[in-house]
Design a protein around this motif. Structure first.
Motif, PDB file in Angstrom:
ATOM      1  N   ARG A   7       0.827  -1.202   0.000  1.00  0.00           N
ATOM      2  CA  ARG A   7       0.000   0.000   0.000  1.00  0.00           C
ATOM      3  C   ARG A   7       0.867   1.259   0.000  1.00  0.00           C
ATOM      4  N   LEU A   8       1.958   1.240   0.766  1.00  0.00           N
ATOM      5  CA  LEU A   8       2.866   2.381   0.813  1.00  0.00           C
ATOM      6  C   LEU A   8       3.547   2.582  -0.534  1.00  0.00           C
ATOM      7  N   ALA A   9       3.913   1.500  -1.213  1.00  0.00           N
ATOM      8  CA  ALA A   9       4.551   1.601  -2.525  1.00  0.00           C
ATOM      9  C   ALA A   9       3.589   2.194  -3.555  1.00  0.00           C
ATOM     10  N   LYS A  10       2.316   1.779  -3.511  1.00  0.00           N
ATOM     11  CA  LYS A  10       1.308   2.331  -4.430  1.00  0.00           C
ATOM     12  C   LYS A  10       1.105   3.817  -4.179  1.00  0.00           C
ATOM     13  N   PHE A  11       1.064   4.201  -2.906  1.00  0.00           N
ATOM     14  CA  PHE A  11       0.919   5.617  -2.562  1.00  0.00           C
ATOM     15  C   PHE A  11       2.118   6.422  -3.067  1.00  0.00           C
ATOM     16  N   SER A  12       3.315   5.856  -2.975  1.00  0.00           N
ATOM     17  CA  SER A  12       4.524   6.542  -3.423  1.00  0.00           C
ATOM     18  C   SER A  12       4.487   6.795  -4.925  1.00  0.00           C
ATOM     19  N   ILE A  13       4.007   5.809  -5.679  1.00  0.00           N
ATOM     20  CA  ILE A  13       3.890   5.978  -7.129  1.00  0.00           C
ATOM     21  C   ILE A  13       2.891   7.080  -7.453  1.00  0.00           C
ATOM     22  N   LEU A  14       1.735   7.069  -6.780  1.00  0.00           N
ATOM     23  CA  LEU A  14       0.709   8.091  -7.009  1.00  0.00           C
ATOM     24  C   LEU A  14       1.226   9.476  -6.642  1.00  0.00           C
ATOM     25  N   PHE A  15       1.943   9.564  -5.534  1.00  0.00           N
ATOM     26  CA  PHE A  15       2.482  10.855  -5.094  1.00  0.00           C
ATOM     27  C   PHE A  15       3.501  11.388  -6.099  1.00  0.00           C
ATOM     28  N   THR A  16       4.369  10.521  -6.619  1.00  0.00           N
ATOM     29  CA  THR A  16       5.369  10.941  -7.592  1.00  0.00           C
ATOM     30  C   THR A  16       4.717  11.541  -8.831  1.00  0.00           C
ATOM     31  N   LEU A  17       3.703  10.869  -9.362  1.00  0.00           N
ATOM     32  CA  LEU A  17       3.010  11.368 -10.548  1.00  0.00           C
ATOM     33  C   LEU A  17       2.297  12.686 -10.260  1.00  0.00           C
ATOM     34  N   SER A  18       1.687  12.803  -9.078  1.00  0.00           N
ATOM     35  CA  SER A  18       0.972  14.034  -8.705  1.00  0.00           C
ATOM     36  C   SER A  18       1.932  15.207  -8.563  1.00  0.00           C
ATOM     37  N   TYR A  19       3.099  14.955  -7.966  1.00  0.00           N
ATOM     38  CA  TYR A  19       4.063  16.040  -7.743  1.00  0.00           C
ATOM     39  C   TYR A  19       4.633  16.532  -9.074  1.00  0.00           C
ATOM     40  N   ILE A  20       4.905  15.624  -9.988  1.00  0.00           N
ATOM     41  CA  ILE A  20       5.388  16.015 -11.316  1.00  0.00           C
ATOM     42  C   ILE A  20       4.334  16.841 -12.032  1.00  0.00           C
ATOM     43  N   THR A  21       3.080  16.423 -11.959  1.00  0.00           N
ATOM     44  CA  THR A  21       1.983  17.158 -12.593  1.00  0.00           C
ATOM     45  C   THR A  21       1.854  18.563 -12.021  1.00  0.00           C
ATOM     46  N   LEU A  22       1.973  18.696 -10.703  1.00  0.00           N
ATOM     47  CA  LEU A  22       1.912  20.010 -10.058  1.00  0.00           C
ATOM     48  C   LEU A  22       2.991  20.933 -10.609  1.00  0.00           C
ATOM     49  N   GLY A  23       4.215  20.450 -10.722  1.00  0.00           N
ATOM     50  CA  GLY A  23       5.302  21.262 -11.232  1.00  0.00           C
ATOM     51  C   GLY A  23       5.089  21.694 -12.678  1.00  0.00           C
ATOM     52  N   VAL A  24       4.625  20.771 -13.504  1.00  0.00           N
ATOM     53  CA  VAL A  24       4.382  21.085 -14.918  1.00  0.00           C
ATOM     54  C   VAL A  24       3.366  22.213 -15.052  1.00  0.00           C
ATOM     55  N   ILE A  25       2.275  22.122 -14.311  1.00  0.00           N
ATOM     56  CA  ILE A  25       1.220  23.136 -14.383  1.00  0.00           C
ATOM     57  C   ILE A  25       1.715  24.495 -13.888  1.00  0.00           C
ATOM     58  N   CYS A  26       2.385  24.510 -12.747  1.00  0.00           N
ATOM     59  CA  CYS A  26       2.840  25.775 -12.151  1.00  0.00           C
ATOM     60  C   CYS A  26       3.862  26.482 -13.027  1.00  0.00           C
ATOM     61  N   PHE A  27       4.864  25.755 -13.527  1.00  0.00           N
ATOM     62  CA  PHE A  27       5.889  26.388 -14.366  1.00  0.00           C
ATOM     63  C   PHE A  27       5.319  26.832 -15.710  1.00  0.00           C
ATOM     64  N   ALA A  28       4.360  26.079 -16.238  1.00  0.00           N
ATOM     65  CA  ALA A  28       3.760  26.453 -17.519  1.00  0.00           C
ATOM     66  C   ALA A  28       3.023  27.789 -17.408  1.00  0.00           C
ATOM     67  N   PHE A  29       2.300  27.987 -16.314  1.00  0.00           N
ATOM     68  CA  PHE A  29       1.558  29.232 -16.128  1.00  0.00           C
ATOM     69  C   PHE A  29       2.470  30.388 -15.719  1.00  0.00           C
ATOM     70  N   ALA A  30       3.406  30.121 -14.802  1.00  0.00           N
ATOM     71  CA  ALA A  30       4.251  31.194 -14.268  1.00  0.00           C
ATOM     72  C   ALA A  30       5.239  31.726 -15.302  1.00  0.00           C
ATOM     73  N   GLU A  31       5.808  30.842 -16.137  1.00  0.00           N
ATOM     74  CA  GLU A  31       6.830  31.248 -17.102  1.00  0.00           C
ATOM     75  C   GLU A  31       6.322  31.252 -18.546  1.00  0.00           C
ATOM     76  N   ASP A  32       5.046  30.940 -18.721  1.00  0.00           N
ATOM     77  CA  ASP A  32       4.438  30.896 -20.053  1.00  0.00           C
ATOM     78  C   ASP A  32       5.178  29.918 -20.961  1.00  0.00           C
ATOM     79  N   TRP A  33       5.485  28.741 -20.396  1.00  0.00           N
ATOM     80  CA  TRP A  33       6.143  27.687 -21.168  1.00  0.00           C
ATOM     81  C   TRP A  33       5.094  26.740 -21.741  1.00  0.00           C
ATOM     82  N   SER A  34       5.488  26.020 -22.761  1.00  0.00           N
ATOM     83  CA  SER A  34       4.608  24.992 -23.304  1.00  0.00           C
ATOM     84  C   SER A  34       4.576  23.796 -22.353  1.00  0.00           C
ATOM     85  N   PHE A  35       3.606  22.928 -22.563  1.00  0.00           N
ATOM     86  CA  PHE A  35       3.485  21.744 -21.713  1.00  0.00           C
ATOM     87  C   PHE A  35       4.744  20.883 -21.806  1.00  0.00           C
ATOM     88  N   VAL A  36       5.227  20.698 -23.043  1.00  0.00           N
ATOM     89  CA  VAL A  36       6.400  19.845 -23.245  1.00  0.00           C
ATOM     90  C   VAL A  36       7.622  20.442 -22.548  1.00  0.00           C
TER      91      VAL A  36
END
Length: 329
Positions: A7-36
């Motif tokens: 259960r802890l390993a599954k949570f770790s995988i979910l957290f990793t994907l969520s944290y990466i998604t958070l960074g992509v969204i924030c930097f895209a809006f703040a710096e006007d970068w593309s998604f890629v």
């Protein structure tokens, strides 16, 4: 314990994907970068590759967010990846131990047959590890459980923050230069532009990007003294980050093991478990049988160890009475 780890390993995988998604969204809006480009920057940052090709920061808020995002991300994702890796290793060890268990049971049966031929009469039945139908991996539980988690982590984090503060002071006194390719000496590659505009935000940015080994290179020491001090700072800073990562991962895993162990020790046995606890099959559960079964369920005793102890006991119990006398010793 096994279910808790999965259960802890599954949570770790979910957290990793969520944290990466958070960074992509924030930097895209703040710096006007593309998604890629945002995704590229996040991966380059969290993997500490740090190419340094992100260009000049449009927003100082984005620079500050990058400092916090990098430090928290390296610490938490390092812990998460450690948990995932630990679960993979655990599953591998489980397969190996299962094979060892079957081999140990076969050896036990052979030994019992040999002893039965030598014994006169029928010896009283004894609890045998071969009667155990469930096996769990052994693990050691640290005596530090009694200490609060924050107290255990205060020293590693305190050292890390102190070193980061030294890094901020280092670059502020040095007056480190942001890299400007238009003002770079072609023969030496040294930046010729002098800059003293190093705010608290930029100093924090340099200190964190350095100790997390990302190293974008957009702010760096300029003087010989600054470079020498940077060598010391890098060595101590990277070591401090690794120490914090190790402590966090250990505390997370140990906490999960402790909770699982507590549930097992305080849970009353169910009807369907009666046969598992009744090791000698006489229709009753004795105190020794109950304690032994609980210890194996929480991983404090391993089945292979019990088999070795039983063999040792059988070797000393010459008359097969189930007891060892002074004469037999």
């Amino acid at each position: 314990l096994e279910h808790s780890n999965r259960r802890l390993a599954k949570f770790s995988i979910l957290f990793t994907l969520s944290y990466i998604t958070l960074g992509v969204i924030c930097f895209a809006f703040a710096e006007d970068w593309s998604f890629v480009h945002s995704f590229y920057f996040v991966v380059v940052t969290l993997t500490t590759v740090g190419y340094g090709d992100q260009g000049n920061w449009v927003s100082e808020y984005a620079r500050f967010f990058c400092s916090v995002y990098a430090l928290v991300g390296i610490l938490l994702l390092g812990t998460a990846l450690g948990v995932i890796g630990s679960e993979i290793i655990t599953q591998h060890e489980k397969v190996v131990k299962e094979m060892q268990k079957k081999a140990a049971i076969r050896r036990e049966k052979k030994l019992e047959k040999k002893l039965a031929k030598k014994q006169k009469g029928v010896a009283p039945p004894r609890a045998s590890a071969s009667n155990l139908t469930e096996t769990t991996r052994s693990s050691s539980f640290s005596s530090t459980y009694n200490k609060p988690v924050l107290q255990q982590l205060s020293l590693p984090f305190g050292i890390l923050f102190a070193i980061i503060g030294c890094g901020m002071l280092l670059i502020y006194i040095d007056g480190g230069n942001p890299i400007d390719n238009n003002n770079c000496d072609s023969s030496s590659g040294t930046n010729t532009t002098q800059t003293s505009d190093l705010s608290f935000n930029k100093c924090l940015y340099f200190a964190i990007i350095t100790v997390t080994t990302i190293g974008y290179g957009d702010i760096h020491p300029n003087t010989e003294v600054g470079k020498f001090l940077a060598i010391v700072y890098i060595l101590f800073g990277v070591t401090a980050v690794g120490n914090v990562l190790s402590n966090i991962a250990n505390k997370v895993i140990d906490h999960q093991h402790r909770d699982a162990m507590e549930r097992i020790l305080t849970r009353k046995i169910a009807v369907h478990e009666f046969k598992d606890f009744d090791l000698d099959g006489n229709g009753t559960i004795e105190r020794t049988e109950y304690v032994l079964r609980k210890m194996i369920l929480v991983g404090l005793v391993d089945q292979a160890d019990i088999l070795r102890v039983e063999k040792e006991f059988d070797a000393m119990d010459l008359d097969g009475s189930g007891e060892i006398t002074m004469e037999e010793l």
